[in-house]
Design an enzyme around this catalytic site. Sequence first.
Site, PDB file in Angstrom:
ATOM      1  N   MET A   1       0.114   1.835   4.801  1.00 57.32           N
ATOM      2  CA  MET A   1      -0.788   2.976   4.989  1.00 57.32           C
ATOM      3  C   MET A   1      -1.124   3.117   6.472  1.00 57.32           C
ATOM      4  O   MET A   1      -2.133   3.731   6.835  1.00 57.32           O
ATOM      5  CB  MET A   1      -2.046   2.795   4.146  1.00 57.32           C
ATOM      6  CG  MET A   1      -1.725   2.763   2.648  1.00 57.32           C
ATOM      7  SD  MET A   1      -3.076   3.255   1.581  1.00 57.32           S
ATOM      8  CE  MET A   1      -4.267   2.009   1.947  1.00 57.32           C
TER       9      MET A   1
ATOM     10  N   HIS B   1      -0.742  -3.982  11.833  1.00 57.41           N
ATOM     11  CA  HIS B   1      -1.096  -5.216  12.545  1.00 57.41           C
ATOM     12  C   HIS B   1       0.055  -6.212  12.355  1.00 57.41           C
ATOM     13  O   HIS B   1       1.070  -5.888  11.703  1.00 57.41           O
ATOM     14  CB  HIS B   1      -2.427  -5.771  12.021  1.00 57.41           C
ATOM     15  CG  HIS B   1      -2.475  -5.872  10.519  1.00 57.41           C
ATOM     16  ND1 HIS B   1      -1.738  -6.790   9.818  1.00 57.41           N
ATOM     17  CD2 HIS B   1      -3.140  -5.138   9.593  1.00 57.41           C
ATOM     18  CE1 HIS B   1      -1.972  -6.644   8.528  1.00 57.41           C
ATOM     19  NE2 HIS B   1      -2.813  -5.631   8.361  1.00 57.41           N
TER      20      HIS B   1
ATOM     21  N   HIS C   1       1.806  -6.591   8.957  1.00 62.03           N
ATOM     22  CA  HIS C   1       2.850  -5.605   8.611  1.00 62.03           C
ATOM     23  C   HIS C   1       4.149  -5.905   9.363  1.00 62.03           C
ATOM     24  O   HIS C   1       5.239  -5.787   8.819  1.00 62.03           O
ATOM     25  CB  HIS C   1       2.396  -4.191   9.002  1.00 62.03           C
ATOM     26  CG  HIS C   1       1.213  -3.687   8.245  1.00 62.03           C
ATOM     27  ND1 HIS C   1      -0.020  -3.538   8.815  1.00 62.03           N
ATOM     28  CD2 HIS C   1       1.091  -3.284   6.955  1.00 62.03           C
ATOM     29  CE1 HIS C   1      -0.861  -3.050   7.924  1.00 62.03           C
ATOM     30  NE2 HIS C   1      -0.218  -2.890   6.777  1.00 62.03           N
TER      31      HIS C   1
HETATM   32  O1  PAF Z   1      -0.820  -2.354   0.717  1.00 58.04           O
HETATM   33  C1  PAF Z   1      -0.841  -1.167   1.094  1.00 58.04           C
HETATM   34  O2  PAF Z   1      -0.923  -0.846   2.270  1.00 58.04           O
HETATM   35  C2  PAF Z   1      -0.817  -0.058   0.054  1.00 58.04           C
HETATM   36  O3  PAF Z   1      -1.530  -0.429  -1.076  1.00 58.04           O
HETATM   37  C3  PAF Z   1       0.605   0.404  -0.305  1.00 58.04           C
HETATM   38  C4  PAF Z   1       1.407  -0.701  -0.972  1.00 58.04           C
HETATM   39  C5  PAF Z   1       1.318   0.880   0.940  1.00 58.04           C
HETATM   40  C6  PAF Z   1       0.536   1.579  -1.294  1.00 58.04           C
HETATM   41  O4  PAF Z   1      -0.167   2.653  -0.769  1.00 58.04           O
END
Ligand code: PAF
Length: 297
Positions: free
Chosen positions: A32, A36, A39
């Site tokens: 989303m 950071h 990710h």
């Molecule tokens: O973990 C996340 O950032 C969200 O829940 C995801 C998996 C991208 C779904 O919107």
Amino acid sequence: MKKIEQITTLADWQTFRSSLPKGARIGFVPTMGALHQGHLALVEKARSENDVVLASIYVNPTQFNNPADFAAYPLDLENDLHALESVGCDAVFTPQESDIYPDGPVARVYELQGLDQCLEGALRPGHFQGVATVVDRLFDLLQPDAAYFGEKDYQQVKVIQRVAELRGGQPRIVPCPIVREKDGLAMSSRNRRLTPLQREFAPQIFEALRFAQEELAVFPVPLKALVREMRGIIEAGGHLKLEDISFALADSMTPVTDPERYLDRYPEPIQCFVSAYAGEVRLIDTHRVVESGHSPA
Ligand code: PAF
């Protein structure tokens, strides 16, 4: 450094997809945004296992049970693109709401075997159906071979594994370990909303989780007593307000609720889940507090 491709329409995605060599394996990191190191570790893992790495950035309205939380969700596209590019992400899909929800932003209902009702699901009604809906839609559109998710959202990983099962095992779901700051705070996009004082006290959540693990390794402790001690650690200093401490069997996610039962006396590993507020900011963390189960005494 190879420039990252930003894909904003389904037509552009089709063009990108058809430009790939036949049989190229696609590793997918849904996000989303407000990225950071946690990710980026997912992208690096995907990079090591696939020919092409694709991320997505989409703030999914149907998984926010609190509209204020949705409104406050940080957006930082420019920095996100640079960060993804720096770790070798090939492309990022930034869809429009109408690509994800052609009939409007409403969650579908998946048979999640109760995973959406317990623990975090009980605290955030509808949240996991929203997650399942967006992830299933992204899998449909992008058809990745493997998808990467952080274990900070431990229950989310279980939900997504169930979604993949409902899809006949596609894509392969790869859970990845939590990435922490040096002081133990689990990395999260929400951390950037903390005041300096809240940031200073936020690592107490992980301190409480580690305390639980250490305590359970040496003493038989009943759930009720452990929760009392963990609350004391989290709330010491007065900058965090505990919302919930829960325990579950780590594989099946069956909640462990008997307040008198010793937590090291279950036949399976135990995972602990904490949620707490620093002002308006909701923080979550999780940790394996009992590594291998014991036979009941
Ligand atoms: O973990 C996340 O950032 C969200 O829940 C995801 C998996 C991208 C779904 O919107």
